[in-house]
Design a protein around this motif. Sequence first.
Motif, PDB file in Angstrom:
ATOM      1  N   LEU A 183       4.430   7.535 -33.096  1.00 23.58           N
ATOM      2  CA  LEU A 183       4.915   6.278 -32.521  1.00 23.58           C
ATOM      3  C   LEU A 183       5.443   6.480 -31.102  1.00 23.58           C
ATOM      4  N   THR A 184       5.791   7.710 -30.778  1.00 24.17           N
ATOM      5  CA  THR A 184       6.326   8.023 -29.448  1.00 24.17           C
ATOM      6  C   THR A 184       5.196   8.474 -28.527  1.00 24.17           C
ATOM      7  N   SER A 185       5.069   7.780 -27.422  1.00 21.60           N
ATOM      8  CA  SER A 185       4.032   8.138 -26.455  1.00 21.60           C
ATOM      9  C   SER A 185       4.477   9.337 -25.635  1.00 21.60           C
ATOM     10  N   GLN A 186       3.610  10.323 -25.485  1.00 19.80           N
ATOM     11  CA  GLN A 186       3.917  11.523 -24.714  1.00 19.80           C
ATOM     12  C   GLN A 186       3.685  11.269 -23.221  1.00 19.80           C
ATOM     13  N   LEU A 187       4.435  11.977 -22.381  1.00 22.41           N
ATOM     14  CA  LEU A 187       4.349  11.793 -20.925  1.00 22.41           C
ATOM     15  C   LEU A 187       3.210  12.627 -20.370  1.00 22.41           C
ATOM     16  N   PHE A 188       1.980  12.097 -20.514  1.00 24.64           N
ATOM     17  CA  PHE A 188       0.799  12.770 -19.997  1.00 24.64           C
ATOM     18  C   PHE A 188       0.349  12.089 -18.705  1.00 24.64           C
ATOM     19  N   PRO A 189      -0.284  12.829 -17.798  1.00 21.55           N
ATOM     20  CA  PRO A 189      -0.871  12.191 -16.614  1.00 21.55           C
ATOM     21  C   PRO A 189      -1.964  11.199 -17.023  1.00 21.55           C
ATOM     22  N   ASP A 190      -2.059  10.119 -16.281  1.00 22.73           N
ATOM     23  CA  ASP A 190      -3.107   9.129 -16.560  1.00 22.73           C
ATOM     24  C   ASP A 190      -4.381   9.537 -15.821  1.00 22.73           C
ATOM     25  N   ASN A 191      -4.920  10.701 -16.190  1.00 18.99           N
ATOM     26  CA  ASN A 191      -6.144  11.206 -15.551  1.00 18.99           C
ATOM     27  C   ASN A 191      -7.357  10.388 -15.991  1.00 18.99           C
ATOM     28  N   PRO A 192      -8.427  10.386 -15.220  1.00 17.66           N
ATOM     29  CA  PRO A 192      -9.586   9.527 -15.523  1.00 17.66           C
ATOM     30  C   PRO A 192     -10.210   9.796 -16.890  1.00 17.66           C
TER      31      PRO A 192
ATOM     32  N   LYS B 143       0.829  -1.209   0.000  1.00 18.31           N
ATOM     33  CA  LYS B 143       0.000   0.000   0.000  1.00 18.31           C
ATOM     34  C   LYS B 143       0.860   1.255   0.000  1.00 18.31           C
ATOM     35  N   LEU B 144       1.944   1.226   0.788  1.00 16.94           N
ATOM     36  CA  LEU B 144       2.852   2.368   0.823  1.00 16.94           C
ATOM     37  C   LEU B 144       3.471   2.607  -0.555  1.00 16.94           C
ATOM     38  N   LYS B 145       3.911   1.512  -1.180  1.00 19.57           N
ATOM     39  CA  LYS B 145       4.486   1.634  -2.526  1.00 19.57           C
ATOM     40  C   LYS B 145       3.468   2.186  -3.507  1.00 19.57           C
ATOM     41  N   HIS B 146       2.222   1.677  -3.391  1.00 19.31           N
ATOM     42  CA  HIS B 146       1.150   2.148  -4.276  1.00 19.31           C
ATOM     43  C   HIS B 146       0.882   3.642  -4.061  1.00 19.31           C
ATOM     44  N   LYS B 147       0.830   4.039  -2.793  1.00 25.87           N
ATOM     45  CA  LYS B 147       0.564   5.455  -2.504  1.00 25.87           C
ATOM     46  C   LYS B 147       1.731   6.339  -2.941  1.00 25.87           C
ATOM     47  N   GLU B 148       2.955   5.820  -2.829  1.00 28.39           N
ATOM     48  CA  GLU B 148       4.098   6.587  -3.325  1.00 28.39           C
ATOM     49  C   GLU B 148       4.025   6.753  -4.845  1.00 28.39           C
ATOM     50  N   ASN B 149       3.544   5.709  -5.533  1.00 27.73           N
ATOM     51  CA  ASN B 149       3.346   5.810  -6.984  1.00 27.73           C
ATOM     52  C   ASN B 149       2.286   6.859  -7.312  1.00 27.73           C
ATOM     53  N   ILE B 150       1.199   6.843  -6.508  1.00 24.26           N
ATOM     54  CA  ILE B 150       0.151   7.848  -6.714  1.00 24.26           C
ATOM     55  C   ILE B 150       0.704   9.240  -6.465  1.00 24.26           C
ATOM     56  N   LYS B 151       1.520   9.373  -5.403  1.00 23.45           N
ATOM     57  CA  LYS B 151       2.138  10.666  -5.116  1.00 23.45           C
ATOM     58  C   LYS B 151       2.981  11.138  -6.294  1.00 23.45           C
ATOM     59  N   GLY B 152       3.764  10.195  -6.869  1.00 23.35           N
ATOM     60  CA  GLY B 152       4.564  10.548  -8.036  1.00 23.35           C
ATOM     61  C   GLY B 152       3.701  10.994  -9.200  1.00 23.35           C
ATOM     62  N   GLU B 153       2.564  10.289  -9.374  1.00 26.46           N
ATOM     63  CA  GLU B 153       1.641  10.664 -10.443  1.00 26.46           C
ATOM     64  C   GLU B 153       1.060  12.055 -10.191  1.00 26.46           C
ATOM     65  N   PHE B 154       0.722  12.335  -8.936  1.00 22.80           N
ATOM     66  CA  PHE B 154       0.193  13.663  -8.594  1.00 22.80           C
ATOM     67  C   PHE B 154       1.245  14.746  -8.858  1.00 22.80           C
ATOM     68  N   GLU B 155       2.493  14.455  -8.485  1.00 22.76           N
ATOM     69  CA  GLU B 155       3.562  15.442  -8.714  1.00 22.76           C
ATOM     70  C   GLU B 155       3.756  15.689 -10.208  1.00 22.76           C
ATOM     71  N   ARG B 156       3.690  14.592 -11.007  1.00 21.89           N
ATOM     72  CA  ARG B 156       3.805  14.760 -12.468  1.00 21.89           C
ATOM     73  C   ARG B 156       2.617  15.541 -13.010  1.00 21.89           C
ATOM     74  N   THR B 157       1.442  15.318 -12.402  1.00 23.26           N
ATOM     75  CA  THR B 157       0.252  16.065 -12.833  1.00 23.26           C
ATOM     76  C   THR B 157       0.418  17.552 -12.560  1.00 23.26           C
ATOM     77  N   VAL B 158       0.984  17.892 -11.402  1.00 28.08           N
ATOM     78  CA  VAL B 158       1.233  19.302 -11.077  1.00 28.08           C
ATOM     79  C   VAL B 158       2.155  19.925 -12.122  1.00 28.08           C
ATOM     80  N   GLN B 159       3.226  19.199 -12.485  1.00 32.74           N
ATOM     81  CA  GLN B 159       4.143  19.703 -13.504  1.00 32.74           C
ATOM     82  C   GLN B 159       3.452  19.848 -14.850  1.00 32.74           C
ATOM     83  N   HIS B 160       2.571  18.868 -15.163  1.00 30.83           N
ATOM     84  CA  HIS B 160       1.850  18.932 -16.445  1.00 30.83           C
ATOM     85  C   HIS B 160       0.888  20.117 -16.464  1.00 30.83           C
ATOM     86  N   ILE B 161       0.243  20.372 -15.326  1.00 29.18           N
ATOM     87  CA  ILE B 161      -0.671  21.522 -15.238  1.00 29.18           C
ATOM     88  C   ILE B 161       0.095  22.810 -15.524  1.00 29.18           C
TER      89      ILE B 161
END
Length: 448
Positions: free
Chosen positions: A315-324, A144-162
Motif C-alpha cells: 500500500l506504500t509507494s516507494q520513492l523510485f525515479p519516474d524513469n521512462p 519553464k524555470l520551475k519545470h527545469k528545477e523539478n527535472i533537476k530535483g528528479e535527476f538528483e533523486r535519480t543519482v541517489q537512487h543509482i
Amino acid sequence: MDPPADYDYNCPVCREVFNVPVILSCSHSFCKECLQQFWKIKKSRECPVCRSLSKHEPTSNLALKNLCESFLKENNENLSSESEELCSLHSEKLKLFCLEDKQPVCLVCRDSEKHINHTFRPIGEVASSYKVELNPALNSLQEKLKHKENIKGEFERTVQHIKSQADHTERQIKQQFETLHQFLRDEEAATITALREEEEQKKQMMKEKLDEINRHISALSQSIRDMEEMMNASDVRFLKKFPVSMERVQISSQPDPQTPSGALIHVPRYLGNLPFRVWEKMQDIVQNTAVILDPNTAHPCLILSDDLTSLRWSLTSQLFPDNPERFDEYACVLGSEGFNSGTHCWDVEVKESLYWSVGVTTASNQRKGLVFFNTEVWWMQYGLDERFGFPVKQRLDRVRVYLDYDRGTLSFSDPVTNTHLHTFTTTFTDTLFPFFWCNDLKIVPVTN
C-alpha cells in the motif's frame, strides 16, 4: 554600521577621495602619498590638520579604505544609471519613445530631421504597454524555470537512487558469493575429511600387516638363536635336539605376508574431475529461473525480492525515479530480457494471488498512463475485468507461458494438471518482454 549621509570621504590634503588611507596617533587620516609629500615639504612629522607631532609610523586605516571603496562603487553605479537616462547625442533626459525607430529619444531628437513625421509616446506609457506585453512571456519563462528545477530535483533523486541501487546490489552480490564460497569450503572440508579417513583406514591395514611381519621376524630370530646355540653344543646334545630343530625350521618357513590390493590412496577418487563433480553438486543449491524481473520497470507499489523472481503488492509507494521504463498507473513489471526469436518457457506461481495477469508485450508499448493494455499485449488474467485479456475462471496454482516467436504463438497452460488453457496466434515483429500484473507471484523453474 553605515556612515552618516554627510560623511566626508575626502583627504584633507588633496581633497580627493582617500587613496590608501593611513591614520596618525591623533586620529586624523590622510592618503599615504599625501602625508609623505607633506612631511617631505615641512621636514617635520606633524599632522597637517592639528599640527601635533607623530612619534610613530602611520598605520593603514582599513575601515576607511573599505568605506571609500564602497562609496566609489556606489557613486559609479549612480553615474552609470544617470547616463542611461540621458540622450547620448544631446545630453538631455530621455522622455519620449519613437514608435518608428523603437527607441527612447529626448525633446531635441523629436524636433530633429532624423525623426520628421515620426510618432512619439511618453516613455512611461510605452514602457507600461511593453511590460504588459512581456508579462506572459515572463510567466512562461518562470514556469519553464520551475519545470527545469523539478527535472533537476528528479535527476538528483535519480543519482541517489543509482547509488542506493549499486550499494544494495553489491551487498546482494557479496551474500550470494558468500553462499557459494561457503558451499565450496564445506565441499573442500568434506573431500579432505574423506581423504583422511581413507588414509587412516589404509594406514591401519598396513599397521596390521606390519604387526604380522614383525611376529614372523621375531619367530625367525628366535629360531636362528636356538639353532646357533644347538650348533655350538656337544655332539650328543646336538643329535638329541636335531629332530625338534628341523621341525621348528619347517614350522618357521611360513609364506610371507603380501601387500594387500588397494593398499594405496585412491587419488582419482578425490582429484578426478574434481571441479566438474563439485559443479554438479552445486546445482542442487542453485536454480536457473527462465525469467528475471526488471526492477527499473516495476510500479512503485511493487516490492521485488532480492533475487528478482517474486513480487508482492504494498500500500506504500516507494520513492523510485519516474524513469521512462517504469509503469506509473498499472502495478506491472516486465522481465529483464527481451525475446526476438526462438522458443521460451516460464512458470509463474499464482496460488497466493487474489488476481493476476501474465503474458508478453512489445518493447515499444507505452508504459505511462492508462493506455498500456490498448495494443500490443497478449495476456491471460484471473480476477480482473473479463472484457480484457483471456479470462481464466478457475483458481490455479501455476501458469505456464510458452512463447514460440518464430511461429507467432503464445500458449498458456496449467502445468499442475497438464491442461492447455489458451493460445494466441499472430505475427511478432518487435522484441517481446514478459509482463506481470499481480499482487503476489513467484517465477519458478520449469520442472517438466
